[in-house]
Design a protein around this motif. Structure first.
Motif, PDB file in Angstrom:
ATOM      1  N   LEU A 234       0.825  -1.185   0.000  1.00 34.81           N
ATOM      2  CA  LEU A 234       0.000   0.000   0.000  1.00 34.81           C
ATOM      3  C   LEU A 234       0.870   1.248   0.000  1.00 34.81           C
ATOM      4  CD1 LEU A 234      -1.229   0.643   3.593  1.00 34.81           C
ATOM      5  CD2 LEU A 234      -0.132  -1.510   3.027  1.00 34.81           C
ATOM      6  N   VAL A 235       0.293   2.344  -0.425  1.00 34.65           N
ATOM      7  CA  VAL A 235       1.004   3.615  -0.507  1.00 34.65           C
ATOM      8  C   VAL A 235       0.448   4.563   0.541  1.00 34.65           C
ATOM      9  CG1 VAL A 235       1.561   5.598  -1.966  1.00 34.65           C
ATOM     10  CG2 VAL A 235       1.400   3.302  -2.976  1.00 34.65           C
ATOM     11  N   GLN A 236       1.349   5.162   1.304  1.00 33.74           N
ATOM     12  CA  GLN A 236       0.968   6.174   2.282  1.00 33.74           C
ATOM     13  C   GLN A 236       1.969   7.314   2.218  1.00 33.74           C
ATOM     14  OE1 GLN A 236       0.701   4.328   6.155  1.00 33.74           O
ATOM     15  NE2 GLN A 236      -1.147   3.168   5.639  1.00 33.74           N
ATOM     16  N   ASN A 237       1.459   8.512   1.976  1.00 34.61           N
ATOM     17  CA  ASN A 237       2.285   9.720   1.914  1.00 34.61           C
ATOM     18  C   ASN A 237       3.443   9.593   0.930  1.00 34.61           C
ATOM     19  OD1 ASN A 237       0.711  10.952   3.996  1.00 34.61           O
ATOM     20  ND2 ASN A 237       1.885   9.813   5.530  1.00 34.61           N
ATOM     21  N   ARG A 259       8.357   0.007   5.587  1.00 36.00           N
ATOM     22  CA  ARG A 259       8.429   1.138   4.665  1.00 36.00           C
ATOM     23  C   ARG A 259       9.629   0.928   3.751  1.00 36.00           C
ATOM     24  NH1 ARG A 259       9.442   7.103   6.912  1.00 36.00           N
ATOM     25  NH2 ARG A 259      11.441   6.094   7.337  1.00 36.00           N
ATOM     26  N   GLU A 268      -1.566   3.712  -6.347  1.00 39.97           N
ATOM     27  CA  GLU A 268      -2.357   4.793  -5.782  1.00 39.97           C
ATOM     28  C   GLU A 268      -2.533   4.620  -4.277  1.00 39.97           C
ATOM     29  OE1 GLU A 268      -6.093   5.174  -7.799  1.00 39.97           O
ATOM     30  OE2 GLU A 268      -5.237   4.595  -9.733  1.00 39.97           O
ATOM     31  N   GLU A 269      -2.666   5.741  -3.593  1.00 40.25           N
ATOM     32  CA  GLU A 269      -2.990   5.694  -2.164  1.00 40.25           C
ATOM     33  C   GLU A 269      -4.429   5.218  -1.999  1.00 40.25           C
ATOM     34  OE1 GLU A 269      -1.766   8.356   0.696  1.00 40.25           O
ATOM     35  OE2 GLU A 269      -0.047   9.173  -0.401  1.00 40.25           O
ATOM     36  N   GLY A 270      -4.695   4.558  -0.881  1.00 40.79           N
ATOM     37  CA  GLY A 270      -6.043   4.113  -0.573  1.00 40.79           C
ATOM     38  C   GLY A 270      -6.408   2.766  -1.147  1.00 40.79           C
TER      39      GLY A 270
END
Length: 644
Positions: A234-237, A259, A268-270
């Protein structure tokens, strides 16, 4: 950086249910199965909190948490005295009885006769073994869980073997690699042959024992509709995280996240992306849809359903060869360590020896520090493990899963760094003539040091995340200030090749598959220059400086000569990253020929391309010292400033 998830792997004694509870009455089709929690079965589990248990201090806390997380795991109370029962698995975790069978083959035949209405496509026909556990499902994932004497293993140091072919399963001497179930829960099942299954474990597709009729086996089947918390990316910030579950059937978050670095721009985030090689990613409107896409591609040996089939992701630090150098100085490394550790940390003051070993043994200092952090971390911080504190052993050298108290003792942490870089990495895991060699980089369970160095299938990725954390810290959290990231042009072999020294001698072969000695297709190497020479070759930093013997037990002493270069043919080579600069880490940009001396030879090499601009096809970015788009007198002046 951890995504809050708390759950662990437990050893269950299935055999106790057979006989004790299995007094059968008349059973009706569609009757729901009752379950029993492992924690309610009265078995004596490993007491992780026992302060007198000396083994506990050697155990990775992550493993303890993984094992604890399975305490609420439930098994089915079988309804007949038959060896197998055919059942329907529902997405809420329940099962209903359909039929019984004496053999697995008979059970599969009965299972194939089941016709589900279209409205019930989320129900999965399954087969239950005598131990109350699913042994086969028409659509399934696998749970890595070692069983000994037909009982789920509750200890922390046993390992499961993964094999290159089904006919090798059971012969531990022929195993390709191994894993500890304390670090992993979910794997996709590519092929299920009843007693063995083909799975993917962090990039490696191999076979594992799942024979529930035998005393020992290593895999449990989970109907895919009951997977609630699978591992994912997943992508965060703007950062890419790898979430590793501890219990894929849990309805709550159970694992932790790594990380890894800047996220690829196509993620994509989310969204949750499913991948069990960290290279190709899959998505779906539901967990089941995403995992089905992934498994379908694995079964067909394609990447058609992945969102990046033409743009694979290779994490830079995980694939960065040890035969590279960092831009960071010993003072910078020491400053970072001091700012991020307690005064008692055994990592303090090691910056000088990290650079010393990089220069002498050819092992990147940033990667070494990443491994040291990964191996020496406890809840008290980096460099605080029992091995580090009491043995001066930052790497767990000498400790193995079945004998954790056998670690080597060193006079100082610096001595353990010299031992690790010289004899374990330089002369071992980065030496194509050594039996441990699968590629001189951190890697995964397919290729790299992770294949044999650690039973944690994510060991390489965890060390790589620390390398990124170190760099990001020294860049004050600014991605644009990273000095090492994407500094080297990395290239992957995808077929046979040869590594030839500057004198023209063969150093070692690159084989099309993992066999014999030398490099392998899929291995990664660092290039000196982006461009090819007139012979259509790339100049590289070879794994070794002299020809290998090919016997698996090299006499190589680990001393590495940074000026002893080699060439590879550009055929069967794929560039796997985009460099941010033509000036590679560990060298001043004025050192044009990368010999650690800035002299007239550097000016002479630049002069050969004098007055060529960036519009010309033969323009070389690395000769444009002042980055003004032309190779001219001003670049020569910049070099001359450094000539002694």
């Amino acid at each position: 950086m951890y995504k809050i998830k708390k759950v662990f792997l437990f050893s269950i004694i299935f055999s106790c249910i057979i006989g004790g509870i299995n007094v059968k009455a008349e059973v009706n089709i569609g009757e729901k199965y009752e379950t029993v929690k492992i924690s309610d079965m009265g078995y004596s589990f490993y007491n992780f909190m026992d302060e007198e248990n000396t083994e506990d201090k050697y155990v990775d806390e992550e493993v303890i948490e993984k094992l604890k997380s399975m305490e609420d795991y439930s098994i089915l109370i079988t309804k007949t005295d038959s060896n197998y029962e055919v059942a329907l698995a529902y997405s809420d975790g329940s099962f209903t009885f359909i039929d019984a069978a004496d053999t697995l083959e008979e059970a599969k035949e009965k299972l194939e006769e089941i016709v589900l209405p279209q409205s019930e496509d989320t129900i999965i026909p399954s087969i239950i073994g005598k131990n109350g556990q699913v042994v086969y499902a028409t659509n399934s994932m696998g749970r890595v869980w070692k069983h000994i004497d037909n009982v789920p293993d509750t200890t922390i140091n046993n390992i499961s073997y993964i094999y290159s072919s089904a006919d090798r399963v059971g012969n531990e001497n022929l195993a390709y690699t191994y894993i500890n179930h304390g670090y992993i829960d979910d794997v996709p099942i590519i092929e299920d042959r009843g007693t063995v299954a083909k799975i993917q474990v962090n990039g490696y597709e191999g076979w594992i024992n799942k024979d529930d009729t035998a005393d020992d086996y290593d895999l449990v089947v989970v109907p895919i509709n009951q997977v609630k918390d699978p591992s994912c990316y997943l992508v965060q910030n703007g950062y890419l995280y790898h979430y590793i579950t501890r219990n894929m059937t849990s309805s709550i978050v159970t694992g932790n996240s790594l990380r890894l670095g800047p996220a690829p721009d196509y993620l994509e985030e989310g969204k949750d992306y499913y991948s069990y090689d960290g290279v190709y990613f899959y998505e779906g409107n539901t967990i089941e849809e995403g995992l089905n896409k992934l498994i379908t591609d694995l079964k067909n040996n394609v990447k058609d359903n992945s969102i990046n089939k033409d743009n694979p992701y290779y994490n830079y630090y995980k694939y960065l060869p040890f035969r590279t150098r960092t831009n960071y100085t010993s003072d910078e490394l020491n400053k970072f360590i001091n700012e991020n550790t307690s005064a008692e940390s055994k990592l303090r003051g090691i910056g000088e020896v990290l650079i010393e070993c990089q220069n002498t043994y050819g092992v990147n200092a940033l990667l070494t520090l990443g491994v040291a952090i990964n191996e020496s971390t406890t809840q008290d911080g980096w460099g605080m493990s029992d091995y580090a504190q009491n043995y001066n052993n930052l790497f767990g050298i000498g400790a193995v899963d079945f004998a954790p108290d056998g670690a080597n003792r060193f006079e100082s942490p610096s001595d353990s760094i010299r031992e690790f870089t010289k004899n374990y990495i330089s002369a071992g895991y980065s030496n194509p003539d050594d039996y441990r060699y699968y590629g001189g980089y951190l890697g995964n369970k397919a290729l790299g040091a992770n294949v044999k160095y650690a039973s944690d299938p994510f060991w390489g990725e965890k060390a790589a995340q620390h390398a990124f954390t170190i760099e990001l810290g020294m860049a004050n959290g600014e991605l644009n200030n990273l000095k090492d990231y994407n500094g080297y042009q990395l290239a992957m072999y995808f077929g046979e090749n040869q590594v030839i020294s500057k004198s023209g001698s063969l150093l070692y072969n690159i084989n099309s598959k993992v066999s014999g000695f030398g490099g392998y297709s899929g291995n990664v190497i660092a290039l000196l220059y982006e461009e090819k020479n007139s012979k259509d070759e790339y100049e590289i930093f070879p794994e070794v400086n002299s020809p290998i013997n090919g016997n698996g037990y090299s006499s190589y002493n680990g001393i590495y000569d940074w000026n002893s270069r080699a060439y590879i043919n550009s055929s069967n080579i794929k560039l796997i990253n985009k460099t941010k600069s033509s000036f590679i880490p560990g060298y001043k940009k004025e050192d044009v020929n990368k010999d650690d001396i800035i002299d007239i030879q550097d000016i002479s090499e630049l002069a050969l391309k004098y007055n060529i601009s960036q519009d010309n096809k033969i323009f070389l970015r690395r000769l444009d010292i002042n980055l003004d788009g032309i190779i001219d007198i001003f670049d020569m002046v910049n070099i001359s400033k450094y000539i002694n």
